[in-house]
Design a protein around this motif. Sequence first.
Motif, short mmCIF file in Angstrom:
data_model
loop_
_atom_site.label_atom_id
_atom_site.label_comp_id
_atom_site.label_asym_id
_atom_site.label_seq_id
_atom_site.Cartn_x
_atom_site.Cartn_y
_atom_site.Cartn_z
N THR A 9 -1.71 10.67 9.71
CA THR A 9 -3.18 10.68 9.77
C THR A 9 -3.77 11.34 8.54
O THR A 9 -4.73 10.82 7.93
N VAL A 12 -3.49 9.07 5.42
CA VAL A 12 -4.47 7.97 5.41
C VAL A 12 -5.89 8.50 5.16
O VAL A 12 -6.67 7.90 4.38
N SER A 15 -6.25 9.33 1.56
CA SER A 15 -6.23 8.12 0.75
C SER A 15 -7.56 7.37 0.83
O SER A 15 -8.09 6.89 -0.18
N GLU A 16 -8.12 7.29 2.05
CA GLU A 16 -9.36 6.55 2.25
C GLU A 16 -10.60 7.37 1.87
O GLU A 16 -11.60 6.83 1.41
N GLY A 21 -12.90 4.41 7.37
CA GLY A 21 -11.85 3.64 6.71
C GLY A 21 -10.48 4.00 7.25
O GLY A 21 -9.63 3.11 7.47
N ALA A 22 -10.24 5.29 7.49
CA ALA A 22 -8.96 5.71 8.04
C ALA A 22 -8.78 5.18 9.45
O ALA A 22 -7.68 4.78 9.85
N ARG A 24 -9.98 2.40 10.68
CA ARG A 24 -9.64 0.97 10.61
C ARG A 24 -8.16 0.78 10.27
O ARG A 24 -7.48 -0.07 10.85
N ARG A 25 -7.63 1.54 9.30
CA ARG A 25 -6.23 1.38 8.88
C ARG A 25 -5.26 1.76 10.00
O ARG A 25 -4.19 1.16 10.16
N LEU A 26 -5.65 2.75 10.80
CA LEU A 26 -4.77 3.21 11.86
C LEU A 26 -5.09 2.58 13.22
O LEU A 26 -4.47 2.93 14.23
N HIS A 27 -6.06 1.66 13.21
CA HIS A 27 -6.45 0.96 14.44
C HIS A 27 -6.90 1.96 15.53
O HIS A 27 -6.51 1.86 16.69
#
Length: 300
Positions: A9, A12, A15-16, A21-22, A24-27
Amino acid sequence: MPDLNLLLTLDVLLSEGSVAGAARRLHLSPSAMSRALARLREVTGDPLLVRAGRSLVPTPRAIELRGQVGPIVEGAKAVLRPAVALDLTRLSRRFVLRSSEGFTETFGPKLLALVAAQAPGVTLRFLTKPDKESAPLREGEVDLETGVIDAGTAPELRATPLFRDRWIGVVRGDHPLAAGPVTAETFLQASHIHILRRGLHSNEIDEAARAAGLERRIATVVSGFSTALSLVRDTDLIATVPERHTEGLRKGLHGFDLPFGVAPFTISMLWHPRMDGDEAHRWLRGLVRAVCAAGSKLLA
């Protein structure tokens, strides 16, 4: 205990640079990601991401962590990733094989040739096996071992049979006994080498001879097959050794059937169970089996 899921976590998020944004990447939902960020702030003791206008910017501590967390997460992914197919042409590894003397001289050349042809980056190290101690296999000092399975073999070891062997008598090529069949009388009239060793040894030869009413006349006692066969080459002595196991040591010598019955035995390959799933180790085990299966036939 720290929640290691927080590492992914955090990676991400840094990074985001954005909770949305994080998420969305981790659903995850934005609220779930906000709770995760709050947990990370609690664990690290730092805000990590702070508001700057309409966006979030990392704190100095977050910038420091960003350089540390990424490699850790990638390393964890690599550990959990399914193993890739074994590419023998690129394999670079050293294997240690431990066996009683004679095995390397008999089967080593063919095994080395196969390894060189299939995996040129692999090195084999051959060790002489002085005892049946299983610690070298258990502790990873030895990859494979050969020998006779008996009550002294560690029960946790894996094993598979390699070949059947038997005891034969051996004399020099121009010895009088090389001219014809060896009888009980001529066998007893000759002088013999007694081989004292753990595992394969000639004590059972004397036991079998006595059971047949025979008694060997011992001229000398040695500690191994190689020494015994070296003496045979330049004396009138007889050595009694395993036929297939010592084939590579007996070049130029004459082998004959013993004039009394001795039970044959099986040479097996042993390894520690932690190596069961290792593809390179499995490949080597297959080569050893193939080389031993292709050996010469026993005396008729």
